[in-house]
Design a protein around this motif. Structure first.
Motif, short mmCIF file in Angstrom:
data_model
loop_
_atom_site.label_atom_id
_atom_site.label_comp_id
_atom_site.label_asym_id
_atom_site.label_seq_id
_atom_site.Cartn_x
_atom_site.Cartn_y
_atom_site.Cartn_z
N ALA A 183 8.04 -6.98 -9.32
CA ALA A 183 7.85 -8.22 -8.57
C ALA A 183 8.69 -8.24 -7.30
O ALA A 183 8.21 -8.60 -6.21
CB ALA A 183 8.19 -9.42 -9.45
N VAL A 184 9.96 -7.85 -7.41
CA VAL A 184 10.85 -7.89 -6.24
C VAL A 184 10.43 -6.84 -5.21
O VAL A 184 10.42 -7.12 -4.00
CB VAL A 184 12.31 -7.68 -6.66
N ILE A 185 10.06 -5.65 -5.66
CA ILE A 185 9.64 -4.63 -4.71
C ILE A 185 8.29 -4.99 -4.09
O ILE A 185 8.02 -4.67 -2.93
CB ILE A 185 9.60 -3.24 -5.38
N PHE A 186 7.43 -5.69 -4.84
CA PHE A 186 6.20 -6.19 -4.22
C PHE A 186 6.51 -7.14 -3.09
O PHE A 186 5.87 -7.08 -2.02
CB PHE A 186 5.32 -6.89 -5.26
N ILE A 187 7.46 -8.04 -3.29
CA ILE A 187 7.86 -8.94 -2.21
C ILE A 187 8.30 -8.14 -1.00
O ILE A 187 7.92 -8.43 0.15
CB ILE A 187 8.99 -9.88 -2.66
N ARG A 188 9.12 -7.11 -1.25
CA ARG A 188 9.58 -6.28 -0.14
C ARG A 188 8.42 -5.62 0.59
O ARG A 188 8.37 -5.62 1.83
CB ARG A 188 10.52 -5.19 -0.67
N GLU A 189 7.47 -5.08 -0.17
CA GLU A 189 6.34 -4.41 0.44
C GLU A 189 5.43 -5.39 1.18
O GLU A 189 4.85 -5.04 2.21
CB GLU A 189 5.54 -3.66 -0.63
N ALA A 190 5.30 -6.60 0.65
CA ALA A 190 4.48 -7.60 1.33
C ALA A 190 5.09 -7.99 2.67
O ALA A 190 4.37 -8.21 3.66
CB ALA A 190 4.33 -8.83 0.44
N ILE A 191 6.42 -8.06 2.73
CA ILE A 191 7.10 -8.35 4.00
C ILE A 191 7.02 -7.14 4.93
O ILE A 191 6.71 -7.28 6.12
CB ILE A 191 8.57 -8.73 3.74
N ALA A 192 7.30 -5.96 4.39
CA ALA A 192 7.26 -4.75 5.21
C ALA A 192 5.87 -4.49 5.77
O ALA A 192 5.72 -3.93 6.87
CB ALA A 192 7.73 -3.54 4.40
N GLY A 193 4.84 -4.92 5.03
CA GLY A 193 3.47 -4.71 5.48
C GLY A 193 3.12 -5.44 6.75
O GLY A 193 2.09 -5.16 7.36
N LEU A 194 3.96 -6.37 7.17
CA LEU A 194 3.73 -7.07 8.43
C LEU A 194 3.99 -6.18 9.64
O LEU A 194 3.51 -6.46 10.74
CB LEU A 194 4.63 -8.31 8.52
N ALA A 195 4.78 -5.11 9.46
CA ALA A 195 5.16 -4.29 10.61
C ALA A 195 5.18 -2.80 10.30
O ALA A 195 5.66 -2.02 11.13
CB ALA A 195 6.52 -4.73 11.14
N SER A 196 4.66 -2.40 9.16
CA SER A 196 4.72 -0.98 8.82
C SER A 196 3.69 -0.66 7.75
O SER A 196 3.27 -1.53 6.99
CB SER A 196 6.12 -0.61 8.32
N GLY A 197 3.31 0.62 7.71
CA GLY A 197 2.44 1.08 6.65
C GLY A 197 0.96 0.86 6.91
O GLY A 197 0.56 0.17 7.85
N SER A 198 0.16 1.46 6.05
CA SER A 198 -1.29 1.36 6.15
C SER A 198 -1.87 1.01 4.79
O SER A 198 -1.21 1.18 3.76
CB SER A 198 -1.88 2.70 6.61
N LEU A 199 -3.09 0.55 4.76
CA LEU A 199 -3.74 0.22 3.50
C LEU A 199 -4.01 1.47 2.67
O LEU A 199 -3.89 1.44 1.45
CB LEU A 199 -5.04 -0.53 3.76
N TRP A 200 -4.37 2.56 3.32
CA TRP A 200 -4.70 3.76 2.56
C TRP A 200 -3.46 4.49 2.06
O TRP A 200 -3.52 5.21 1.08
CB TRP A 200 -5.56 4.72 3.40
N GLY A 201 -2.31 4.31 2.73
CA GLY A 201 -1.13 5.06 2.36
C GLY A 201 -0.02 4.27 1.71
O GLY A 201 1.02 4.83 1.36
N ASN A 202 -0.21 2.96 1.54
CA ASN A 202 0.87 2.11 1.01
C ASN A 202 0.77 2.03 -0.51
O ASN A 202 0.47 0.97 -1.08
CB ASN A 202 0.81 0.73 1.64
#
Length: 430
Positions: A379-398
């Protein structure tokens, strides 16, 4: 939502609650921890870059080491799923929106690459293998094994991976110290990945510190080392996303747990200040101050990617058209804009539904306080990834975003109900 009983899932009695007919699984998992669901989950969230330092030391020029590590992670995940008895595998209808989005997005990738002949970096082989294997495949398999991820197994594997990660960096210390004046980086792990990986381990130790004396000692020893890696990686995304996820976690806690978490964070901050003065804080502040559209090249390029992705969405708002931002021929470093520009508003509806379900599950898991470590960590790492997804990463590689969001949903919507049914069956047996 179906009502489910909140049942504590602790390290000492987790498999006992599954009933006598599953009692043999304690020995099964202990003997084969390498192929346990906990190992598959830990490798999915930090395994690839945990081994990057070792690969950089012993195979700096080639790609054989990286390929072997990725292949090993895939094999361990598949083996964990295959060896787990079918009665312990789970499924929940709440993952249906994610599966629908996978189909929409995959169709867009296939159309762009093989019908429209669009050259998408880093190439179709890498894109489809990463998306189908480490994102879609790993997500579906790990999310179905939530019932069998034991606390003791997860703690053991995360500790081992953290040590491997730090040893790998130590073996490359000469290179890291040379680059420390700018950003820590190795050939096999860039500063962004290094910062996010170190912060994933920091989140883990933040969740387990104080649980036992041994875990507390490990956190005190390894936590400061991980913090140094995070700071000197100088990854703004790691600072913001990691710090934001811990802040959200603390705010979602109830009563005394929130107070203790805040006090613990203050103690850690005081120790850092006492041991390093304001140097580390100055490094973080200085790096965050470089976020400037006019002066910072990275920020400037991202702003252009965002503008291009939004423009492409406006041109085809209903179904989208391209899986990449066409001006740079690259993903736009914002998974939400990427969804809109690639599959449009219609195709993004299941993606939005998936995020809403994951957020609901995250809030429920953290506030409940009765879920296993894997659920809270996911849950906590999902929150981190949801925030990081605003400025980094791709749908195919995340892959970390997909694995943690799906596992969080699987825990919240399926796990409690399974244990409740098992408990009721045991009560009727008497």
């Amino acid at each position: 939502m179906t009502q489910r009983g909140n049942i504590r899932y602790d390290a000492s009695a987790d498999f006992d609650r599954l009933g006598r007919r599953f009692a043999h699984l304690r020995n099964y998992v202990d003997r084969r921890i390498l192929f346990s669901p906990a190992t598959a989950f830990a490798l999915a969230i930090c395994g690839i870059y945990a081994f990057a330092g070792l690969i950089n030391k012993f195979d700096p020029e080639g790609s054989t080491g990286s390929i072997l590590v990725r292949l090993a992670i895939v094999l361990i995940t598949v083996a964990s799923f295959t060896l787990l008895p079918a009665k312990l595998r789970s499924s929940t209808a709440a993952l249906l929106p994610m599966k629908i989005f996978f189909v929409f997005y995959l169709c867009r990738l296939i159309e762009n690459v093989y019908v429209s002949s669009i050259a998408i970096s880093p190439g179709p082989g890498m894109i489809f293998s990463v998306f189908l294997v480490t994102s879609v495949g790993a997500t579906l398999l790990i999310a179905s094994m939530d019932r069998a991820i034991r606390n003791t197994d997860l703690i053991f594997v995360m500790n081992i991976l953290c040590v491997i990660f730090l040893v790998g960096l130590y073996l490359n210390r000469d290179m890291l110290f040379v680059s420390q004046g700018e950003r820590m980086a190795l050939d096999k792990i860039n500063p962004i990945a290094m910062g996010h990986t170190a912060f994933a381990f920091l989140i883990y130790f933040f969740l387990v510190v104080g649980k036992t004396k041994k875990l507390t000692i490990q956190s005190i020893i390894l936590g400061p080392l991980l913090l140094l890696v995070v700071v000197f990686s100088r990854s703004r995304g790691a600072y913001i996303a990691g710090g934001g996820s811990l802040l959200v976690y603390i705010l979602l806690l109830k009563g005394s747990k929130r107070v203790f978490a805040i006090l613990g964070a203050l103690v850690v901050a005081m120790v850092i200040l006492a041991s390093s003065g304001v140097e580390l804080i100055d490094v973080v502040i200085a790096r965050l101050q470089t976020i400037n559209v006019d002066a910072d090249q990275s920020t400037m390029i991202r702003s252009q990617l965002y503008a291009g992705a939004w423009r492409q969405f406006q041109e085809d708002p209903l179904f989208g058209r391209y899986a990449v931002e066409m001006q740079f021929n690259f993903y736009p470093h914002n998974i939400y804009l990427e969804s809109l520009m690639s599959v449009g508003a219609f195709g993004s509806l299941p993606f939005a539904a998936h995020i809403i379900l994951a957020l609901r599950s995250t809030v429920g898991i953290i506030r409940s306080g009765k879920f296993p470590l894997a659920a809270v960590l996911a849950a906590v790492i999902f929150i981190r990834e949801a925030i990081a997804g605003l400025a980094s990463g791709s749908l195919w590689g995340n892959s970390v975003f997909w694995v943690t969001s799906a596992l969080t949903i699987s825990f919240w919507y399926g796990y409690q109900g399974f244990l409740a049914k098992t408990r009721n069956a045991e009560i009727r047996a008497y």
